[in-house]
Motif scaffolding. Sequence first.
Motif, PDB file in Angstrom:
ATOM      1  N   ALA A 131       0.821  -1.216   0.000  1.00  0.00           N
ATOM      2  CA  ALA A 131       0.000   0.000   0.000  1.00  0.00           C
ATOM      3  C   ALA A 131       0.851   1.261   0.000  1.00  0.00           C
ATOM      4  O   ALA A 131       0.532   2.242  -0.695  1.00  0.00           O
ATOM      5  N   VAL A 132       1.941   1.262   0.750  1.00  0.00           N
ATOM      6  CA  VAL A 132       2.743   2.487   0.843  1.00  0.00           C
ATOM      7  C   VAL A 132       3.500   2.749  -0.456  1.00  0.00           C
ATOM      8  O   VAL A 132       3.687   3.908  -0.856  1.00  0.00           O
ATOM      9  N   ILE A 133       3.922   1.685  -1.140  1.00  0.00           N
ATOM     10  CA  ILE A 133       4.587   1.868  -2.438  1.00  0.00           C
ATOM     11  C   ILE A 133       3.613   2.451  -3.449  1.00  0.00           C
ATOM     12  O   ILE A 133       3.939   3.390  -4.197  1.00  0.00           O
ATOM     13  N   GLU A 134       2.379   1.923  -3.441  1.00  0.00           N
ATOM     14  CA  GLU A 134       1.351   2.448  -4.349  1.00  0.00           C
ATOM     15  C   GLU A 134       0.978   3.878  -3.986  1.00  0.00           C
ATOM     16  O   GLU A 134       0.822   4.742  -4.864  1.00  0.00           O
ATOM     17  N   LYS A 135       0.852   4.155  -2.692  1.00  0.00           N
ATOM     18  CA  LYS A 135       0.483   5.498  -2.228  1.00  0.00           C
ATOM     19  C   LYS A 135       1.519   6.538  -2.638  1.00  0.00           C
ATOM     20  O   LYS A 135       1.177   7.675  -2.992  1.00  0.00           O
TER      21      LYS A 135
END
Length: 498
Positions: free
Chosen positions: A60-64
């Motif tokens: 999620a943090v990479i996508e965010k």
Amino acid sequence: MTHILAIDQGTTSSRAILFDGNMAVTATAQEEFPQHFPRSGWVEHDPGDLWSTTAGTCRAVIEKAGLRPDDITAIGITNQRETTLVWDAKTGQPVYNAIVWQDRRTADFCRALRESGDDKIITERTGLLADPYFSGTKLKWILDNVDGARDRAQAGELLFGTVDSYLIWKLTGGARHVTDATNAARTMLYDIHKGRWSTTICKMFDIPVEMLPEVKDCAADFGMTRPDLFGREIPILGVAGDQQAATIGQACFQPGMMKSTYGTGCFALLNTGETAVTSTNRLLTTIAYQLDGKPTYALEGSIFVAGAVVQWLRDGLKMIREASETQALAEQADPHQNVVLVPAFVGLGAPYWNAECRGAIYGLTRNSGPAELARAALESVGYQTRDLLEAMQADWAAQGQAGEIATLRVDGGMSASDWAMQFLSDVIGASVDRPDVLETTALGAAWLAGQRAGIYPDMEGFAREWALDRRFEMEMDAATRDEKYGAWKRAVNATLQF
């Protein structure tokens, strides 16, 4: 490749934080997971929750942040310490839930260790007390109580690990069974002086040494992630337990430097350098970090109730709606009253280690009200910190060291309160430094991985880049300081005798 992915796997949630090439936070993702309380005093986690929330927040943090897998240079891991897992060496299937550091089910066994005198061997070799807090007795409980577990462990079919080891095993697809020295030092099975698992203690607990992970430096090659997790293999290059990671994130690299993290409780670590200081005040001797095969030691003390005392004002007494209201209330308190709150809701931690005593309030008058209680609550955190500092200074001085605390650096939720930090400075009689970056735990893990990867500065460079948000200098005169602290000590003594 310009970013470091820090995994911060905690007791109630898993977080993933991306740091850029300048060690600034780019994005954060967080996911909570359930706590399980099968019996009074028992606390467990579903290992599947630890893994799914960790993997999910990383993706999620990479996508965010809008990054590609190729933008991630390396991964650093920090974790809740002492929590214990046992899993199948081939399938990764846990044989039991993770037993959390808070769990007290092995209290009777620890009492027996103290009564037999075997606790002295444990303290001598590991620097720890014979307490259910640590991993060793939890591992023994699993082997003793899960059908077939001990036979399978002796046959080499089961692996033990703290949360970092389990996550690395999962991240690498079972390729690596490793841990770092700081997490190993919290198991009650690791000889912190010889730098290896203690066969004596393992025999005492009937634990096969073969099921324990390989111990590495905090900055080392911990393996490569499975390519299907994030789109490519990413190296895991840094690992440290959460309180040690915060010590690193605060750049407490010199002997005499100390950090204090104020969350629900408080954990304070004092860097003692190459000297493993033996405590006579029931503090813990532990490894602060290990780099290039060389351990740096620390004294550690824990306060059971820090931020939790503010939660009690909010949730128990309904005096406030938000924790931030406490400071304004404290500022309104009558300066002529000296209400003292001893927040021993679950006993007192270091240096008292009394789990049986309970909280008390002293000095109430007809004019005492919410403002005076709020001030007493915040002051109790400062008093308890001074208790730790004085114990640490005494232990350090007994080793022939100067015994002076050179620096106190603070982090955690309560450190945001200017009033609380000013009182802390006043009552300890020293300056208190609050950093610009409050994500110190994740930053410590990120720096370990980043400097190993070559994109972050070395220890000296990192220490130079540590940025101060505010320094609190003592304003209280010595006579007032001693009078107030004397009232606290009398209150604690009365509470211990009740």
